[in-house]
Design a protein around this motif. Structure first.
Motif, PDB file in Angstrom:
ATOM      1  N   ASN A 175      -0.228   7.703   7.934  1.00  0.00           N
ATOM      2  CA  ASN A 175       0.065   8.120   6.565  1.00  0.00           C
ATOM      3  C   ASN A 175       0.388   9.600   6.466  1.00  0.00           C
ATOM      4  O   ASN A 175       0.274  10.185   5.402  1.00  0.00           O
ATOM      5  CB  ASN A 175      -1.127   7.801   5.650  1.00  0.00           C
ATOM      6  CG  ASN A 175      -1.299   6.319   5.458  1.00  0.00           C
ATOM      7  OD1 ASN A 175      -0.329   5.585   5.389  1.00  0.00           O
ATOM      8  ND2 ASN A 175      -2.538   5.879   5.398  1.00  0.00           N
TER       9      ASN A 175
ATOM     10  N   LEU B 289       2.871  11.038   3.797  1.00  0.00           N
ATOM     11  CA  LEU B 289       2.496  11.005   2.395  1.00  0.00           C
ATOM     12  C   LEU B 289       1.710  12.235   1.970  1.00  0.00           C
ATOM     13  O   LEU B 289       1.543  12.474   0.785  1.00  0.00           O
ATOM     14  CB  LEU B 289       1.655   9.754   2.107  1.00  0.00           C
ATOM     15  CG  LEU B 289       2.344   8.435   2.371  1.00  0.00           C
ATOM     16  CD1 LEU B 289       1.367   7.293   2.147  1.00  0.00           C
ATOM     17  CD2 LEU B 289       3.550   8.280   1.490  1.00  0.00           C
ATOM     18  N   ALA B 290       1.244  13.002   2.918  1.00  0.00           N
ATOM     19  CA  ALA B 290       0.420  14.167   2.592  1.00  0.00           C
ATOM     20  C   ALA B 290       1.305  15.391   2.416  1.00  0.00           C
ATOM     21  O   ALA B 290       2.356  15.509   3.038  1.00  0.00           O
ATOM     22  CB  ALA B 290      -0.588  14.410   3.706  1.00  0.00           C
TER      23      ALA B 290
ATOM     24  N   ILE C 105       1.981   2.144  -3.500  1.00  0.00           N
ATOM     25  CA  ILE C 105       0.891   2.707  -4.303  1.00  0.00           C
ATOM     26  C   ILE C 105       0.615   4.144  -3.876  1.00  0.00           C
ATOM     27  O   ILE C 105       0.461   5.035  -4.721  1.00  0.00           O
ATOM     28  CB  ILE C 105      -0.375   1.842  -4.186  1.00  0.00           C
ATOM     29  CG1 ILE C 105      -0.156   0.470  -4.833  1.00  0.00           C
ATOM     30  CG2 ILE C 105      -1.569   2.536  -4.834  1.00  0.00           C
ATOM     31  CD1 ILE C 105      -1.288  -0.501  -4.623  1.00  0.00           C
ATOM     32  N   ALA C 106       0.585   4.391  -2.567  1.00  0.00           N
ATOM     33  CA  ALA C 106       0.293   5.744  -2.078  1.00  0.00           C
ATOM     34  C   ALA C 106       1.373   6.735  -2.513  1.00  0.00           C
ATOM     35  O   ALA C 106       1.058   7.848  -2.955  1.00  0.00           O
ATOM     36  CB  ALA C 106       0.171   5.723  -0.559  1.00  0.00           C
ATOM     37  N   ILE C 107       2.628   6.340  -2.411  1.00  0.00           N
ATOM     38  CA  ILE C 107       3.721   7.230  -2.821  1.00  0.00           C
ATOM     39  C   ILE C 107       3.670   7.475  -4.317  1.00  0.00           C
ATOM     40  O   ILE C 107       3.850   8.605  -4.782  1.00  0.00           O
ATOM     41  CB  ILE C 107       5.082   6.644  -2.398  1.00  0.00           C
ATOM     42  CG1 ILE C 107       5.200   6.707  -0.873  1.00  0.00           C
ATOM     43  CG2 ILE C 107       6.233   7.375  -3.054  1.00  0.00           C
ATOM     44  CD1 ILE C 107       6.379   5.965  -0.304  1.00  0.00           C
TER      45      ILE C 107
ATOM     46  N   VAL D 114       1.030   7.387  -6.299  1.00  0.00           N
ATOM     47  CA  VAL D 114      -0.100   8.273  -6.602  1.00  0.00           C
ATOM     48  C   VAL D 114       0.214   9.709  -6.194  1.00  0.00           C
ATOM     49  O   VAL D 114      -0.076  10.656  -6.931  1.00  0.00           O
ATOM     50  CB  VAL D 114      -1.385   7.767  -5.902  1.00  0.00           C
ATOM     51  CG1 VAL D 114      -2.496   8.790  -5.964  1.00  0.00           C
ATOM     52  CG2 VAL D 114      -1.832   6.459  -6.527  1.00  0.00           C
ATOM     53  N   TYR D 115       0.839   9.884  -5.026  1.00  0.00           N
ATOM     54  CA  TYR D 115       1.186  11.226  -4.551  1.00  0.00           C
ATOM     55  C   TYR D 115       2.182  11.906  -5.487  1.00  0.00           C
ATOM     56  O   TYR D 115       1.972  13.044  -5.917  1.00  0.00           O
ATOM     57  CB  TYR D 115       1.737  11.134  -3.131  1.00  0.00           C
ATOM     58  CG  TYR D 115       2.239  12.437  -2.570  1.00  0.00           C
ATOM     59  CD1 TYR D 115       1.420  13.558  -2.509  1.00  0.00           C
ATOM     60  CD2 TYR D 115       3.531  12.554  -2.091  1.00  0.00           C
ATOM     61  CE1 TYR D 115       1.879  14.746  -1.985  1.00  0.00           C
ATOM     62  CE2 TYR D 115       3.999  13.739  -1.570  1.00  0.00           C
ATOM     63  CZ  TYR D 115       3.171  14.830  -1.525  1.00  0.00           C
ATOM     64  OH  TYR D 115       3.627  16.011  -1.008  1.00  0.00           O
TER      65      TYR D 115
ATOM     66  N   GLU E 156       0.818  -1.214   0.000  1.00  0.00           N
ATOM     67  CA  GLU E 156       0.000   0.000   0.000  1.00  0.00           C
ATOM     68  C   GLU E 156       0.852   1.264   0.000  1.00  0.00           C
ATOM     69  O   GLU E 156       0.498   2.255  -0.637  1.00  0.00           O
ATOM     70  CB  GLU E 156      -0.934   0.020   1.207  1.00  0.00           C
ATOM     71  CG  GLU E 156      -2.108  -0.906   1.081  1.00  0.00           C
ATOM     72  CD  GLU E 156      -3.038  -0.791   2.272  1.00  0.00           C
ATOM     73  OE1 GLU E 156      -3.069   0.286   2.914  1.00  0.00           O
ATOM     74  OE2 GLU E 156      -3.726  -1.763   2.554  1.00  0.00           O
ATOM     75  N   ASP E 157       1.959   1.240   0.740  1.00  0.00           N
ATOM     76  CA  ASP E 157       2.820   2.423   0.796  1.00  0.00           C
ATOM     77  C   ASP E 157       3.359   2.785  -0.578  1.00  0.00           C
ATOM     78  O   ASP E 157       3.438   3.960  -0.936  1.00  0.00           O
ATOM     79  CB  ASP E 157       3.984   2.202   1.761  1.00  0.00           C
ATOM     80  CG  ASP E 157       3.525   2.134   3.207  1.00  0.00           C
ATOM     81  OD1 ASP E 157       2.380   2.548   3.476  1.00  0.00           O
ATOM     82  OD2 ASP E 157       4.308   1.672   4.050  1.00  0.00           O
TER      83      ASP E 157
END
Length: 135
Positions: free
Chosen positions: A79, A82-83, A30-32, A34-35, A27-28
């Motif tokens: 998270n 990531l923001a 994918i999140a990075i 996308v960010y 998940e990390d």
């Protein structure tokens, strides 16, 4: 003839198979992705707007947007890293946490200042290069 239920069932099974590919990716990651990807897309879109603005204004707005989107937050949480810091600053405003507001704002301003400094030296370099080619 093929009815609509069969088409939707086939499409649904294909979609679930496609989404199952992402189960193997953490998940990390994918999140990075996308960010970072979203930030790059937003900056590229803004570049197409900023190049139509008057010379210094376009670059200044691009740098401000870059600082707001690309500066990581200093908030706590699972998270939070990531923001963008802008989200952390807005969260601090909503929760009235002064430390959160100022720490995220200072990070944004630091990134903007570094970008402005790079832009200053880049413009000086460009001016010197023009003078050398003209003489």
């Amino acid at each position: 003839s093929i009815n609509m239920d069969q088409i939707l069932a086939g499409l649904q099974s294909w979609w679930y198979g496609f989404l199952s590919l992402f189960d193997a990716i953490p998940e990390d990651t994918i999140a990075i992705t996308v960010y970072v990807g979203g930030t790059i897309v937003a900056l590229c879109c803004w570049y197409s707007v900023a190049k139509r603005l008057p010379s210094p204004l376009g670059a200044l707005t691009w740098i401000i947007l870059f600082a707001c989107l690309a500066t990581p937050t200093v908030s706590e949480g699972e998270n939070a890293g990531l923001a963008p810091a802008l989200i952390g600053m807005i969260f601090g405003i909503l929760t009235k946490e002064q430390n959160l507001i100022w720490s995220n704002l200072s990070a944004i301003l630091f990134v903007a200042a570094v970008c402005f400094l790079v832009m200053f030296f880049w413009s000086r370099y460009q001016n010197q290069r023009k003078k050398l080619h003209q003489s």
